[in-house]
Design a protein around this motif. Structure first.
Motif, PDB file in Angstrom:
ATOM      1  N   UNK A  95       0.837  -1.203   0.000  1.00 45.90           N
ATOM      2  CA  UNK A  95       0.000   0.000   0.000  1.00 45.90           C
ATOM      3  C   UNK A  95       0.873   1.255   0.000  1.00 45.90           C
ATOM      4  N   UNK A  96       2.041   1.155   0.624  1.00 45.66           N
ATOM      5  CA  UNK A  96       2.933   2.313   0.706  1.00 45.66           C
ATOM      6  C   UNK A  96       3.603   2.619  -0.620  1.00 45.66           C
ATOM      7  N   UNK A  97       3.477   1.696  -1.578  1.00 46.99           N
ATOM      8  CA  UNK A  97       4.027   1.980  -2.896  1.00 46.99           C
ATOM      9  C   UNK A  97       5.037   0.986  -3.423  1.00 46.99           C
ATOM     10  N   UNK A  98       5.229  -0.127  -2.717  1.00 50.88           N
ATOM     11  CA  UNK A  98       6.162  -1.138  -3.203  1.00 50.88           C
ATOM     12  C   UNK A  98       5.658  -1.737  -4.511  1.00 50.88           C
ATOM     13  N   UNK A  99       6.576  -2.107  -5.381  1.00 52.83           N
ATOM     14  CA  UNK A  99       6.197  -2.687  -6.672  1.00 52.83           C
ATOM     15  C   UNK A  99       6.006  -4.193  -6.602  1.00 52.83           C
ATOM     16  N   UNK A 100       6.337  -4.798  -5.458  1.00 51.94           N
ATOM     17  CA  UNK A 100       6.156  -6.230  -5.312  1.00 51.94           C
ATOM     18  C   UNK A 100       6.979  -6.758  -4.161  1.00 51.94           C
ATOM     19  N   UNK A 101       7.153  -8.063  -4.133  1.00 53.30           N
ATOM     20  CA  UNK A 101       7.893  -8.642  -3.027  1.00 53.30           C
ATOM     21  C   UNK A 101       8.705  -9.839  -3.494  1.00 53.30           C
ATOM     22  N   UNK A 102       9.726 -10.158  -2.703  1.00 50.99           N
ATOM     23  CA  UNK A 102      10.552 -11.329  -2.937  1.00 50.99           C
ATOM     24  C   UNK A 102      10.687 -12.102  -1.640  1.00 50.99           C
ATOM     25  N   UNK A 103      10.654 -13.419  -1.727  1.00 47.14           N
ATOM     26  CA  UNK A 103      10.960 -14.233  -0.566  1.00 47.14           C
ATOM     27  C   UNK A 103      12.471 -14.216  -0.360  1.00 47.14           C
ATOM     28  N   UNK A 104      12.888 -14.269   0.894  1.00 43.70           N
ATOM     29  CA  UNK A 104      14.327 -14.204   1.173  1.00 43.70           C
ATOM     30  C   UNK A 104      15.068 -15.449   0.700  1.00 43.70           C
ATOM     31  N   UNK A 118      10.889  -5.183 -12.610  1.00 48.31           N
ATOM     32  CA  UNK A 118      10.502  -3.975 -11.882  1.00 48.31           C
ATOM     33  C   UNK A 118      11.227  -2.751 -12.428  1.00 48.31           C
ATOM     34  N   UNK A 119      12.481  -2.923 -12.793  1.00 50.20           N
ATOM     35  CA  UNK A 119      13.238  -1.803 -13.351  1.00 50.20           C
ATOM     36  C   UNK A 119      12.628  -1.304 -14.652  1.00 50.20           C
ATOM     37  N   UNK A 120      11.962  -2.200 -15.376  1.00 53.87           N
ATOM     38  CA  UNK A 120      11.321  -1.820 -16.637  1.00 53.87           C
ATOM     39  C   UNK A 120       9.958  -1.178 -16.417  1.00 53.87           C
ATOM     40  N   UNK A 121       9.546  -1.095 -15.157  1.00 53.33           N
ATOM     41  CA  UNK A 121       8.291  -0.415 -14.856  1.00 53.33           C
ATOM     42  C   UNK A 121       7.102  -1.313 -14.693  1.00 53.33           C
ATOM     43  N   UNK A 122       7.323  -2.618 -14.598  1.00 55.58           N
ATOM     44  CA  UNK A 122       6.220  -3.550 -14.428  1.00 55.58           C
ATOM     45  C   UNK A 122       6.128  -4.003 -12.975  1.00 55.58           C
ATOM     46  N   UNK A 123       5.005  -4.627 -12.635  1.00 53.09           N
ATOM     47  CA  UNK A 123       4.875  -5.221 -11.312  1.00 53.09           C
ATOM     48  C   UNK A 123       5.711  -6.486 -11.256  1.00 53.09           C
ATOM     49  N   UNK A 124       5.967  -6.948 -10.060  1.00 54.36           N
ATOM     50  CA  UNK A 124       6.887  -8.047  -9.847  1.00 54.36           C
ATOM     51  C   UNK A 124       6.358  -9.399 -10.285  1.00 54.36           C
TER      52      UNK A 124
END
Length: 221
Positions: A95-104, A118-124
Motif C-alpha cells: 500500500x505504501x508503494x512497493x512494486x512487489x515482493x521477494x521471498x528471502x 521492476x526496473x522496466x516499470x512492471x509489477x513483480x
C-alpha cells in the motif's frame, strides 16, 4: 536496458545484505550502488545515489521498511524482502508503494528476473503470486467503501481490473476476454491512469481495498 540497473540493498542482517549485493553484482546489467542497514539509511542513500530499484527488508531498526518504502515510492521502485509467513506487514508495504515482493530464499534467477521486470516499470513477476499475498492480508482487514475513482472505469475496464486482481497476465486476460493482447495493454494502461496507479501490484491492492474483489473469492465475474 542500455545502462545498468542501479540497485540499493537494505537489510539489517549483514550476511543477508552482503549476500544479495554480491549476487546481484554478478550480473553485467546490474550495478549495486550501495547497501543500507536500516530504513533511515536506505532513504538517505537512495536520495544520494538515486537507485532504480531498492531491495527492502520489512523489519529493520530505526525506520522499518514500510515507512522507508512510503518515503521512496515516488523516486525508486521498491521490492520488499520478506519471509512471507512471518511478515504480516507486507500488505502495508505494498500500500505504501512497493512494486512487489521477494521471498528471502528466492533463487538467483528469480531475483535477477524480478529486478529486471521492476526496473522496466512492471509489477513483480507473476501477478498470481502477488494476488495470493494480497488476498491473505486483505482478508485480515475490514472491508472499505468502494473507491469513488472506480466509477470512472468503463465496464470493460472494471472487468480487466478484476482479472488483474485474480492474477491473470495480459495474455491470459486476452484469452479470457477473446481480445488481442494489445487491447488488454490499452485497457490496463487506462485503468492505471484513471486510478492514479503506477503498476499492476498497486492495481491489485486497489481492487481489494475498494471492495471490488473479495479476498478468497473465485467469483470475479
Amino acid at each position: 536496458m542500455s545502462t545498468p540497473v542501479r540497485i540499493l540493498v537494505a537489510d539489517d542482517h549483514a550476511v543477508v545484505r552482503a549476500g544479495f549485493a554480491e549476487l546481484l553484482a554478478t550480473q553485467p546489467d546490474f550495478a549495486v550502488v550501495g547497501t543500507a542497514r536500516d530504513g533511515a539509511e536506505a532513504v538517505r542513500l537512495s536520495r544520494e545515489l538515486a537507485p532504480d530499484v531498492v531491495l527492502m527488508d520489512v523489519r529493520m531498526p530505526v525506520m522499518d521498511g514500510i515507512e522507508a518504502t512510503r518515503r521512496l515510492a515516488d523516486s525508486a521502485r521498491v521490492l520488499i524482502l520478506t519471509t512471507f509467513d512471518l511478515d504480516e506487514y507486507v500488505f502495508d508495504a505494498l500500500r505504501a508503494g512497493a512494486s512487489g515482493f521477494l521471498l528471502k530464499d528466492v533463487t538467483a534467477e528469480r531475483l535477477f528476473d524480478a529486478v529486471r521486470v521492476v526496473a522496466e516499470g512492471e509489477a513483480l513477476l507473476a501477478p498470481a503470486i502477488t494476488r495470493r499475498l494480497i488476498s491473505r492480508f486483505a482478508g485480515l482487514r475490514p472491508a472499505t467503501q468502494a473507491a469513488p475513482a472506480l466509477a470512472a472505469l468503463t465496464p470493460r475496464e472494471t472487468q480487466v481490473l478484476r482479472l488483474i486482481a485474480e492474477g491473470l497476465s495480459n495474455p491470459e486476460i486476452a484469452a479470457r476476454l477473446t481480445v488481442t493482447e494489445e487491447t488488454v495493454k490499452t485497457h490496463v494502461s487506462r485503468v492505471l491512469g484513471k486510478l492514479g496507479l503506477r503498476d499492476r501490484t498497486q492495481a491489485v491492492v486497489a481492487a481489494y481495498e475498494s471492495g471490488l474483489v473479495v479476498p478468497g473469492s473465485r467469483d470475479l465475474w
